[in-house]
Design a protein around this motif. Structure first.
Motif, PDB file in Angstrom:
ATOM      1  N   ASP A   6       2.354  -5.305  18.057  1.00 31.91           N
ATOM      2  CA  ASP A   6       2.367  -6.178  19.220  1.00 31.91           C
ATOM      3  C   ASP A   6       3.861  -6.824  18.803  1.00 31.91           C
ATOM      4  O   ASP A   6       4.748  -7.024  19.828  1.00 31.91           O
ATOM      5  N   HIS A  65     -12.947  -1.779  23.885  1.00 28.20           N
ATOM      6  CA  HIS A  65     -12.046  -1.347  24.957  1.00 28.20           C
ATOM      7  C   HIS A  65     -12.608  -0.320  25.759  1.00 28.20           C
ATOM      8  O   HIS A  65     -12.471  -0.654  27.251  1.00 28.20           O
ATOM      9  N   ALA A  95      -2.898  -0.389  20.489  1.00 27.81           N
ATOM     10  CA  ALA A  95      -1.621  -1.072  20.912  1.00 27.81           C
ATOM     11  C   ALA A  95      -0.435   0.021  20.827  1.00 27.81           C
ATOM     12  O   ALA A  95       0.486  -0.149  21.188  1.00 27.81           O
ATOM     13  N   LEU A 110       0.802  -1.334  -0.156  1.00 26.83           N
ATOM     14  CA  LEU A 110       0.049  -0.084  -0.081  1.00 26.83           C
ATOM     15  C   LEU A 110       0.797   1.120  -0.101  1.00 26.83           C
ATOM     16  O   LEU A 110       0.336   2.497  -0.209  1.00 26.83           O
TER      17      LEU A 110
HETATM   18  N1  LIG Z   1      -1.843  -4.755  22.284  1.00 25.29           N
HETATM   19  C1  LIG Z   1      -2.906  -4.536  22.564  1.00 25.29           C
HETATM   20  O1  LIG Z   1      -3.088  -3.492  23.420  1.00 25.29           O
HETATM   21  C2  LIG Z   1      -3.900  -4.875  21.563  1.00 25.29           C
HETATM   22  C3  LIG Z   1      -5.085  -4.666  21.659  1.00 25.29           C
HETATM   23  C4  LIG Z   1      -6.223  -5.099  21.170  1.00 25.29           C
HETATM   24  C5  LIG Z   1      -5.839  -6.163  20.102  1.00 25.29           C
HETATM   25  N2  LIG Z   1      -4.484  -6.417  20.004  1.00 25.29           N
HETATM   26  C6  LIG Z   1      -4.166  -7.456  19.028  1.00 25.29           C
HETATM   27  O2  LIG Z   1      -3.962  -6.688  17.671  1.00 25.29           O
HETATM   28  C7  LIG Z   1      -4.174  -7.738  16.645  1.00 25.29           C
HETATM   29  C8  LIG Z   1      -5.295  -7.139  15.648  1.00 25.29           C
HETATM   30  O3  LIG Z   1      -4.969  -5.876  15.121  1.00 25.29           O
HETATM   31  P1  LIG Z   1      -5.994  -5.211  13.946  1.00 25.29           P
HETATM   32  O4  LIG Z   1      -7.241  -5.329  14.344  1.00 25.29           O
HETATM   33  O5  LIG Z   1      -5.221  -3.767  13.906  1.00 25.29           O
HETATM   34  O6  LIG Z   1      -5.452  -5.845  12.754  1.00 25.29           O
HETATM   35  P2  LIG Z   1      -4.158  -6.511  12.224  1.00 25.29           P
HETATM   36  O7  LIG Z   1      -2.838  -5.605  12.529  1.00 25.29           O
HETATM   37  O8  LIG Z   1      -4.067  -7.830  12.145  1.00 25.29           O
HETATM   38  O9  LIG Z   1      -4.340  -6.246  10.549  1.00 25.29           O
HETATM   39  C9  LIG Z   1      -5.512  -6.901   9.868  1.00 25.29           C
HETATM   40  C10 LIG Z   1      -5.339  -6.779   8.635  1.00 25.29           C
HETATM   41  O10 LIG Z   1      -5.645  -5.211   7.901  1.00 25.29           O
HETATM   42  C11 LIG Z   1      -4.327  -4.885   7.190  1.00 25.29           C
HETATM   43  N3  LIG Z   1      -4.300  -3.432   7.159  1.00 25.29           N
HETATM   44  C12 LIG Z   1      -3.658  -2.619   8.323  1.00 25.29           C
HETATM   45  N4  LIG Z   1      -3.964  -1.661   8.094  1.00 25.29           N
HETATM   46  C13 LIG Z   1      -4.313  -1.107   6.887  1.00 25.29           C
HETATM   47  C14 LIG Z   1      -4.587  -0.150   6.301  1.00 25.29           C
HETATM   48  N5  LIG Z   1      -4.543   1.293   6.487  1.00 25.29           N
HETATM   49  N6  LIG Z   1      -5.285  -0.328   4.818  1.00 25.29           N
HETATM   50  C15 LIG Z   1      -5.492  -1.337   4.506  1.00 25.29           C
HETATM   51  N7  LIG Z   1      -5.153  -2.745   5.265  1.00 25.29           N
HETATM   52  C16 LIG Z   1      -4.850  -2.487   6.567  1.00 25.29           C
HETATM   53  C17 LIG Z   1      -3.116  -5.799   7.535  1.00 25.29           C
HETATM   54  O11 LIG Z   1      -2.137  -5.867   6.384  1.00 25.29           O
HETATM   55  C18 LIG Z   1      -3.808  -7.018   7.802  1.00 25.29           C
HETATM   56  O12 LIG Z   1      -3.828  -7.706   6.551  1.00 25.29           O
HETATM   57  C19 LIG Z   1      -4.707  -8.896  17.179  1.00 25.29           C
HETATM   58  O13 LIG Z   1      -3.738 -10.075  17.203  1.00 25.29           O
HETATM   59  C20 LIG Z   1      -4.972  -8.507  18.700  1.00 25.29           C
HETATM   60  O14 LIG Z   1      -4.758  -9.643  19.550  1.00 25.29           O
HETATM   61  C21 LIG Z   1      -3.623  -5.978  20.696  1.00 25.29           C
END
Ligand SMILES: NC(=O)c1ccc[n+]([C@@H]2O[C@H](COP(=O)([O-])OP(=O)(O)OC[C@H]3O[C@@H](n4cnc5c(N)ncnc54)[C@H](O)[C@@H]3O)[C@@H](O)[C@H]2O)c1
Ligand SMILES: [Zn+2]
Length: 387
Positions: free
Chosen positions: A95, A193, A139, A38
């Motif tokens: 993460d 959250h 995160a 992207l």
């Molecule tokens: N550490 C924390 O506080 C915390 C809190 C909640 C969730 N999590 C963890 O975070 C993970 C989920 O994160 P998420 O929901 O952000 O998704 P992700 O990071 O898993 O991304 C999901 C998909 O979206 C795509 N993507 C990301 N940004 C994009 C953009 N701007 N445009 C197009 N595509 C894009 C990615 O390439 C991926 O294919 C899980 O593992 C969850 O357990 C962590």
């Protein structure tokens, strides 16, 4: 005694420019292939180059990152010897970046040993920057690290206050290209959250305001951001809301919907936000009978309060379901496309894992094992919880 941890947060359009001022020699950007494709990685790289920093990219992070990925990324870090680690992406790359950073500094540790009760002694070799590209997990500001043990099919909640980022760059431009489904899933994660942190037993005066404001922003702007991704005002408000909710739950706790959502995600690969939001109304109804007060307060924000607290809490569950429907999300596990036989086949294991998830202990009403079993069943069919 309570703590409030936060990175320095640079936010708003143009926040990425903060990278231009960075002092250092080498950066390792931890990200995923989609974000390379992207062009978002290139943008960050350009800013780091402007600061005279050499950049190496590790783009091997998958959704719900595994321990194996973290080990691989750590190897790259050992080769590159960066003085900055940049977690760029959704929750998964951020993460992974946190864990890679900890293991780069502390090669003596196993990932599973990153817990809140040890001294890590970080920042001897590098510091951490987080740049979210989804508006959801928070995160970028939390110290939590969620990794998946792929052998066991289990999510592990890890992390230590020391591994909170030094700087979070919350620039809405980075999330502007999200497709509607990702916008909805991640926005509902932020909502979960905020609601769970406000209603869990570890809520504090410092986290309450952040949660309430995040809920207000999400109610107003999530449907807009889903309907029209080019609405930059809605994008910016959602990006800020996710960070507010992250500061809220990161300094309080999430709760039962996260315990249940983690196992659904690990077993059936339902995206994190979709999974936790799906369970939330059932957990709200479950709490309504014994601990309705703080849920009732939130019902007013949804415009669905009632004179009596239990009824108000139940109407909050209805309000959450309505928002899920409005943005095209499932409100029960059957609607998430999971076959009944498959779900029932995994039920005991899901109940076991959710019962042992760290997030369950702070629930407003903690379920017994049998009650949790019932909750999973009700949430499959979409039956309102009345026990
Ligand atoms: N550490 C924390 O506080 C915390 C809190 C909640 C969730 N999590 C963890 O975070 C993970 C989920 O994160 P998420 O929901 O952000 O998704 P992700 O990071 O898993 O991304 C999901 C998909 O979206 C795509 N993507 C990301 N940004 C994009 C953009 N701007 N445009 C197009 N595509 C894009 C990615 O390439 C991926 O294919 C899980 O593992 C969850 O357990 C962590
Ligand atoms: Zn979450």
């Amino acid at each position: 005694m309570w703590y409030f941890c936060s990175p320095r947060v640079v936010f708003g359009e143009g926040a990425l420019d903060a990278l231009d001022e960075l002092q250092g020699r080498r950066a390792l950007v931890v990200t995923d292939v989609t974000l390379v494709e992207l062009g978002l990685v290139e943008r960050v790289q350009a800013h780091l180059h402007a600061a005279g920093i050499e950049v190496r990219v590790y783009a091997g992070v998958e959704p719900d990152p595994s321990v194996r990925t973290v080990r691989q990324g750590t190897q790259v870090a050992q080769e590159v010897q960066p003085d900055w680690i940049v977690g760029l992406g959704g929750g998964s790359p951020m993460d992974a970046a946190k864990a890679i950073w900890v293991l780069y500094e502390r090669p003596d540790l196993e990932p599973a040993a990153i817990n809140p009760f040890i001294d890590l002694g970080l920042r001897q070799k590098a510091r951490l920057i987080t740049i979210p590209t989804t508006s959801g997990t928070g995160a970028e500001v939390t110290w939590a690290i969620v990794l998946t043990d792929t052998k066991e099919g289990r999510k592990m909640g890890l992390g230590n206050r020391e591994n909170v980022a030094d700087m979070a760059i919350v620039d809405p431009v980075m999330a502007a290209g999200m497709p509607p489904r990702l916008t909805a899933d991640t926005g509902l994660d932020a909502l979960t959250h905020a609601i769970e942190a406000y209603t869990c037993t570890w809520h504090t005066d410092l986290t309450d305001g952040l949660c309430i404001h995040a809920i207000r922003l999400i109610l107003q702007h999530l449907p807009r951001a889903v309907a029209d991704g080019s609405d930059m005002q809605a994008r910016e408000k959602m990006h800020n809301a996710a960070t507010c909710a992250g500061l809220g739950f990161g300094n309080a706790m999430a709760s039962l919907a996260h315990a249940m959502g983690h196992v659904l995600g690990a077993v059936f690969h339902v995206p994190h936000g979709r999974a936790v939001a799906l369970f939330m109304p059932y957990t709200v109804e479950f709490a309504a009978r014994q601990a309705p007060r703080r849920f009732a307060e939130l019902a007013a924000l949804f415009g669905c309060s009632a004179a009596e607290e239990e009824q108000a809490a139940r109407s909050l569950a209805g309000g959450i379901r309505e928002l899920c429907r409005k943005v095209g999300n499932p409100t029960c596990a059957a609607q998430a496309g999971i076959e009944r036989v498959a779900y029932e086949g995994q039920l005991e294991r899901m109940v076991d894992d959710a019962f042992n998830d760290t997030q369950i202990v702070t629930a407003a009403r903690v379920p017994s094992y049998d009650e949790l079993h019932q909750l999973f069943l009700y949430a499959y069919e979409g039956r309102p919880v009345d026990f």
